[in-house]
Design a protein around this motif. Structure first.
Motif, short mmCIF file in Angstrom:
data_model
loop_
_atom_site.label_atom_id
_atom_site.label_comp_id
_atom_site.label_asym_id
_atom_site.label_seq_id
_atom_site.Cartn_x
_atom_site.Cartn_y
_atom_site.Cartn_z
N GLU A 9 116.06 67.11 -11.76
CA GLU A 9 116.06 68.36 -12.52
C GLU A 9 114.81 69.17 -12.20
O GLU A 9 113.86 68.67 -11.60
CB GLU A 9 116.13 68.06 -14.02
N ALA A 10 114.80 70.44 -12.65
CA ALA A 10 113.67 71.33 -12.36
C ALA A 10 112.36 70.79 -12.95
O ALA A 10 111.31 70.84 -12.29
CB ALA A 10 113.96 72.73 -12.90
N SER A 11 112.40 70.29 -14.18
CA SER A 11 111.17 69.77 -14.78
C SER A 11 110.67 68.55 -14.02
O SER A 11 109.47 68.36 -13.83
CB SER A 11 111.41 69.41 -16.25
N GLY A 12 111.58 67.72 -13.55
CA GLY A 12 111.20 66.56 -12.76
C GLY A 12 110.60 66.96 -11.42
O GLY A 12 109.71 66.28 -10.89
N ASP A 13 111.06 68.07 -10.87
CA ASP A 13 110.51 68.59 -9.62
C ASP A 13 109.04 68.97 -9.83
O ASP A 13 108.18 68.67 -9.00
CB ASP A 13 111.32 69.81 -9.18
N LEU A 14 108.75 69.63 -10.94
CA LEU A 14 107.38 70.02 -11.25
C LEU A 14 106.48 68.80 -11.40
O LEU A 14 105.40 68.71 -10.78
CB LEU A 14 107.35 70.85 -12.55
N GLY A 195 117.49 78.62 -20.73
CA GLY A 195 117.87 77.36 -20.10
C GLY A 195 117.98 77.49 -18.60
O GLY A 195 117.63 78.52 -18.02
N SER A 196 118.51 76.45 -17.97
CA SER A 196 118.56 76.42 -16.51
C SER A 196 119.96 76.26 -15.93
O SER A 196 120.17 76.46 -14.75
CB SER A 196 117.67 75.30 -15.98
N ARG A 197 120.93 75.89 -16.78
CA ARG A 197 122.29 75.67 -16.29
C ARG A 197 123.21 76.79 -16.77
O ARG A 197 123.03 77.34 -17.86
CB ARG A 197 122.81 74.31 -16.75
N LYS A 198 124.20 77.10 -15.97
CA LYS A 198 125.04 78.28 -16.24
C LYS A 198 125.68 78.25 -17.62
O LYS A 198 125.71 79.26 -18.32
CB LYS A 198 126.11 78.42 -15.16
N GLN A 199 126.21 77.10 -18.01
CA GLN A 199 126.90 77.04 -19.30
C GLN A 199 125.96 77.38 -20.45
O GLN A 199 126.30 78.17 -21.33
CB GLN A 199 127.50 75.64 -19.53
N GLU A 200 124.78 76.78 -20.45
CA GLU A 200 123.86 77.02 -21.57
C GLU A 200 123.29 78.43 -21.51
O GLU A 200 123.09 79.07 -22.55
CB GLU A 200 122.75 75.97 -21.60
N ILE A 201 123.00 78.92 -20.31
CA ILE A 201 122.47 80.28 -20.18
C ILE A 201 123.45 81.29 -20.77
O ILE A 201 123.07 82.19 -21.53
CB ILE A 201 122.18 80.62 -18.70
N SER A 202 124.72 81.15 -20.42
CA SER A 202 125.74 82.09 -20.92
C SER A 202 125.82 82.06 -22.44
O SER A 202 125.86 83.11 -23.10
CB SER A 202 127.10 81.75 -20.32
N GLY A 224 114.33 83.94 -15.57
CA GLY A 224 115.37 83.42 -14.69
C GLY A 224 115.01 82.04 -14.16
O GLY A 224 113.88 81.79 -13.75
N ALA A 225 115.98 81.13 -14.19
CA ALA A 225 115.75 79.77 -13.71
C ALA A 225 115.83 79.75 -12.18
O ALA A 225 116.66 80.44 -11.59
CB ALA A 225 116.79 78.83 -14.30
N SER A 246 112.59 86.28 -12.26
CA SER A 246 113.03 84.95 -11.84
C SER A 246 111.87 84.06 -11.41
O SER A 246 110.93 84.52 -10.75
CB SER A 246 114.02 85.07 -10.68
N ASN A 247 111.95 82.80 -11.82
CA ASN A 247 111.03 81.75 -11.34
C ASN A 247 109.56 82.07 -11.60
O ASN A 247 108.69 81.72 -10.80
CB ASN A 247 111.27 81.54 -9.84
N LYS A 248 109.27 82.74 -12.71
CA LYS A 248 107.89 83.06 -13.09
C LYS A 248 107.67 82.76 -14.58
O LYS A 248 106.96 83.48 -15.27
CB LYS A 248 107.58 84.54 -12.82
N THR A 249 108.30 81.70 -15.06
CA THR A 249 108.29 81.43 -16.49
C THR A 249 106.87 81.25 -17.04
O THR A 249 106.54 81.77 -18.11
CB THR A 249 109.13 80.19 -16.82
#
Length: 370
Positions: A9-14, A195-202, A224-225, A246-249
């Motif tokens: 996941e994105a957090s794990g990448d960080l 969030g980061s996934r399409k379902q939750e973002i929507s 933006g995720a 995007s990508n500047k949280t």
């Protein structure tokens, strides 16, 4: 030393990227092969699979993608066997990682787990697999040490929270420069973290954006995720005082006055940036009903769980509606609640320990496998 790291996941990448930097600092000849993302790739090593290929959310989506998941498990085992690492480092992502850990332990590989699965929230029965298959567990939340050691007689190391490192080591942002570079006005910013996934973002954005017209003195900015393309967000960008970055949280949070945040790691990140927030969660009816029966916690946000009190308001499912969201946002921008949140955030940061989680973990890993 050769390591194989699996993050999904994105957090794990960080956190994986920061851990890798610390591993390289201890031994410049360290080799790493990994599943992760762009940040880990920038740190060095060889990327095997990007987390964008692995992110399946919710019970239904997992079932629909079982063939892909099964293929990934098989491929991962074959890749590890070919690489023959000195140790495998798992970063959260338990559905996948615990399966690999079981296989790896049986094959004689050393298994190191950084960032515990949240078995204190649900699937506590995974403790038997962890005790059997994980050589060393490195936890990042203070209450996890008692959970493992006192409740389950399984020794773990509390290493502090890596988000403190990530935030402390980032470049400082000038608010005026940031706003100018992203065509923002001088109005104070309310960040939207859906969030980061399409379902939750929507689901999240459809409700979050209903409050925009009630706060004319603020500008709203959608974070933006990195896992989603700009085209996906275009549907939500019709209002004049709503921007998208995007990508500047982290940069966005550093200049924000308040935030509406989907439950997850982002709630803790927002707190560490000292931004008052309303925590939001709204899933599908079926996923929520299943989750409600499986998860036995007083709170859903890490902020409240760590502090063991309702420091930030959580709007869950039916409570996550335009009326309640408007009320709670108003409260955190102009009332005593805002001051109380700041006080609680300072207590939270102390509980999480100081900087150095990544370095501490890397040192322990080297010590434990040699």
């Amino acid at each position: 030393m050769k390591f194989y790291i699996i993050s999904g996941e994105a957090s794990g990448d960080l956190h994986g990227a920061n851990l890798m930097k610390s591993l390289f600092k201890i031994d410049s000849k360290t080799e790493v092969r990994f599943w992760g993302g762009d940040l880990m790739q920038q740190a060095g090593g060889t990327l095997v699979k990007h987390y964008k290929e692995l992110a399946f959310m919710g019970f239904a989506e997992v079932v629909m993608n079982l063939r892909t998941i099964t293929h990934n498990l098989k491929f991962c085992k074959e890749d590890i066997a070919s690489y023959q690492p000195d140790a495998i480092i798992f970063i959260d992502y338990p559905g996948f990682n615990l399966r690999i850990a079981k296989w790896a332990k049986a094959k004689g590989f050393k298994t190191e787990y950084y960032i515990s699965p949240q078995i204190w929230a649900w699937k506590e029965n995974r403790i038997s697999a962890i005790k059997r298959d994980v050589d060393h567990m490195y936890v990042i939340l203070p209450f996890e040490k008692d959970f493992y050691e006192k409740k389950h007689n399984y020794p773990v190391a509390f290493v502090g929270h890596p988000l403190i490192d990530a935030i402390a080591n980032r470049p400082q942002v000038n608010e005026t420069t940031f706003k100018n570079s992203h065509n923002l006005s001088e109005k104070p910013v309310i960040a939207l973290l859906p969030g980061s996934r399409k379902q939750e973002i929507s689901k999240m954005l459809s409700v979050m954006l209903t409050v925009v017209d009630h706060f004319k003195d603020y500008q709203f900015v959608i974070a933006g995720a990195p896992s989603q393309d700009y085209e996906f967000y275009q549907t939500f960008l019709g209002k004049s005082n709503v921007a998208f970055i995007s990508n500047k949280t982290y940069d966005l949070l550093s200049i924000s006055s308040a935030a509406l945040v989907t439950s997850g790691t982002a709630t803790l990140e927002t707190a560490l940036f000292k931004v008052p927030q309303v925590v939001c969660y709204k899933g599908s009816w079926i996923s929520y009903q299943i989750g409600k029966r499986l998860v036995k916690l007083k709170y859903i946000s890490l902020v409240n769980l760590i502090l063991d009190k309702p420091a930030v308001t959580e709007l869950i499912q039916d409570e996550m509606n335009p009326k309640r969201l408007k009320e709670e946002l108003q409260a955190i921008i102009s009332s005593e609640k805002r001051t109380a949140i700041f006080n609680d955030y300072h207590i939270l940061e102390k509980k999480l320990g100081g900087i150095g989680a990544s370095q501490h973990t890397a040192e322990l890993i080297f010590k434990n496998i040699t």
